[in-house]
Scaffold this motif. Structure first.
Motif, PDB file in Angstrom:
ATOM      1  N   GLU A 211       1.012  -1.269  -0.277  1.00 33.09           N
ATOM      2  CA  GLU A 211      -0.426   0.042   0.105  1.00 33.09           C
ATOM      3  C   GLU A 211       1.181   1.062   0.287  1.00 33.09           C
ATOM      4  OE1 GLU A 211      -3.707   2.257  -0.309  1.00 33.09           O
ATOM      5  OE2 GLU A 211      -3.375   0.325  -0.877  1.00 33.09           O
ATOM      6  N   ASP A 212       1.719   0.760   0.417  1.00 32.50           N
ATOM      7  CA  ASP A 212       2.799   2.194   0.116  1.00 32.50           C
ATOM      8  C   ASP A 212       3.540   2.913  -1.127  1.00 32.50           C
ATOM      9  OD1 ASP A 212       3.269   2.052   3.164  1.00 32.50           O
ATOM     10  OD2 ASP A 212       5.425   1.743   3.552  1.00 32.50           O
ATOM     11  N   LEU A 213       3.540   2.429  -1.568  1.00 27.36           N
ATOM     12  CA  LEU A 213       3.679   2.548  -3.235  1.00 27.36           C
ATOM     13  C   LEU A 213       1.690   2.919  -4.267  1.00 27.36           C
ATOM     14  CD1 LEU A 213       4.441  -0.705  -4.688  1.00 27.36           C
ATOM     15  CD2 LEU A 213       6.004   1.370  -3.967  1.00 27.36           C
ATOM     16  N   ARG A 214       1.393   3.062  -3.260  1.00 34.07           N
ATOM     17  CA  ARG A 214       0.141   3.611  -4.335  1.00 34.07           C
ATOM     18  C   ARG A 214       0.030   4.922  -3.922  1.00 34.07           C
ATOM     19  NH1 ARG A 214      -0.441   4.346   1.349  1.00 34.07           N
ATOM     20  NH2 ARG A 214      -0.448   5.915   2.139  1.00 34.07           N
ATOM     21  N   GLY A 215       1.155   6.097  -3.872  1.00 32.65           N
ATOM     22  CA  GLY A 215       1.053   7.220  -4.551  1.00 32.65           C
ATOM     23  C   GLY A 215       2.318   7.308  -5.577  1.00 32.65           C
ATOM     24  N   ASP A 216       2.755   6.503  -5.938  1.00 39.37           N
ATOM     25  CA  ASP A 216       4.094   5.978  -7.107  1.00 39.37           C
ATOM     26  C   ASP A 216       3.594   6.289  -8.469  1.00 39.37           C
ATOM     27  OD1 ASP A 216       5.398   5.824  -4.532  1.00 39.37           O
ATOM     28  OD2 ASP A 216       6.352   3.776  -6.292  1.00 39.37           O
ATOM     29  N   PRO A 217       4.362   6.859  -9.068  1.00 35.37           N
ATOM     30  CA  PRO A 217       4.124   6.934 -10.674  1.00 35.37           C
ATOM     31  C   PRO A 217       3.426   5.718 -11.599  1.00 35.37           C
ATOM     32  CG  PRO A 217       6.224   8.030 -10.080  1.00 35.37           C
ATOM     33  CD  PRO A 217       5.674   7.316  -8.700  1.00 35.37           C
ATOM     34  N   ARG A 218       4.081   4.693 -10.780  1.00 37.19           N
ATOM     35  CA  ARG A 218       3.711   3.416 -11.130  1.00 37.19           C
ATOM     36  C   ARG A 218       3.426   2.326  -9.861  1.00 37.19           C
ATOM     37  NH1 ARG A 218       8.334  -1.174 -14.163  1.00 37.19           N
ATOM     38  NH2 ARG A 218       8.733  -0.722 -11.552  1.00 37.19           N
ATOM     39  N   VAL A 219       2.339   2.758  -9.636  1.00 42.46           N
ATOM     40  CA  VAL A 219       1.331   2.621  -8.811  1.00 42.46           C
ATOM     41  C   VAL A 219       1.242   0.762  -8.749  1.00 42.46           C
ATOM     42  CG1 VAL A 219      -1.318   2.527  -7.371  1.00 42.46           C
ATOM     43  CG2 VAL A 219      -0.150   4.649  -9.000  1.00 42.46           C
ATOM     44  N   TYR A 220       1.081   0.736  -7.628  1.00 48.01           N
ATOM     45  CA  TYR A 220       1.576  -0.803  -7.142  1.00 48.01           C
ATOM     46  C   TYR A 220       2.138  -1.651  -7.854  1.00 48.01           C
ATOM     47  CZ  TYR A 220      -2.223   0.479  -4.204  1.00 48.01           C
ATOM     48  OH  TYR A 220      -2.827   1.326  -2.863  1.00 48.01           O
TER      49      TYR A 220
END
Length: 183
Positions: free
Chosen positions: A92-101
């Motif tokens: 869930e920590d990747l939710r704000g990444d440009p490449r989500v999840y």
């Protein structure tokens, strides 16, 4: 990158994930594995706790940088293990990444279970999670019925020709997707 297994070092699901990673490495991939004992050291996911342990950070960073992922789990009562679920929840920590999840990445799935029904439902549950997390589950999922199949030879190599073929096919699909995507 691979993740999965059980609390037991060198569990069947972990060993098969490692076999897929080895096939990927044989054609040039750099691989890293987060096995059951490594996942067991992760605290329970808590979205309210923003500070992550170094182990949690390492897993999240490995997924963040991965061009392909292999997830392996035993089938427990028709679903995947809590150990694997906790690791996936941490993403869930990747939710704000440009490449989500898992966005735009192939995800190979490996399941070991005591019976075909448990293999099927566990594989289906993992596919649903990968879809929800914007990943591309490979068409080949590796399912091992531990009641009917003995996957390993005494030397640790894959002994079952069908399982070995599925492992190779999954690795080809992961690497082929990566090549088509320009990774």
């Amino acid at each position: 990158m691979g993740l999965g297994g059980t609390f037991r070092q060198a569990s069947s699901s972990e060993r098969i994930v490692r076999a897929v990673l080895a096939e990927c490495a044989a054609v040039g991939a750099e691989t890293v594995m987060f096995d059951g004992p490594a996942l067991a050291g992760l605290p329970h996911f808590n979205p309210e706790k923003p500070d992550r342990t170094p182990e949690e950070q390492a897993l999240v960073e490995a997924v963040r940088g991965a061009d392909g992922i292999v997830i392996g789990s035993p089938g427990y009562h028709g679903g995947y293990s809590g150990l694997v679920k906790n690791a996936i929840d941490l993403l869930e920590d990747l939710r704000g990444d440009p490449r989500v999840y898992f966005e735009g990445r192939p995800v190979g799935l490996v399941v070991t279970a005591a019976g075909w029904q448990a293999c099927g439902t566990t594989l289906s549950a993992l596919r649903d999670v990968v879809h929800a997390m914007r990943g591309w589950p490979t068409p080949v999922g590796v399912a091992v019925n531990s009641v009917e199949q003995k996957p390993f030879a005494p030397d640790g190599s894959l002994a079952d020709d069908g399982i070995a073929a599925a492992v190779r096919a999954q690795a080809r699909q992961i690497m082929g997707f990566r090549m088509e995507a320009g990774a």
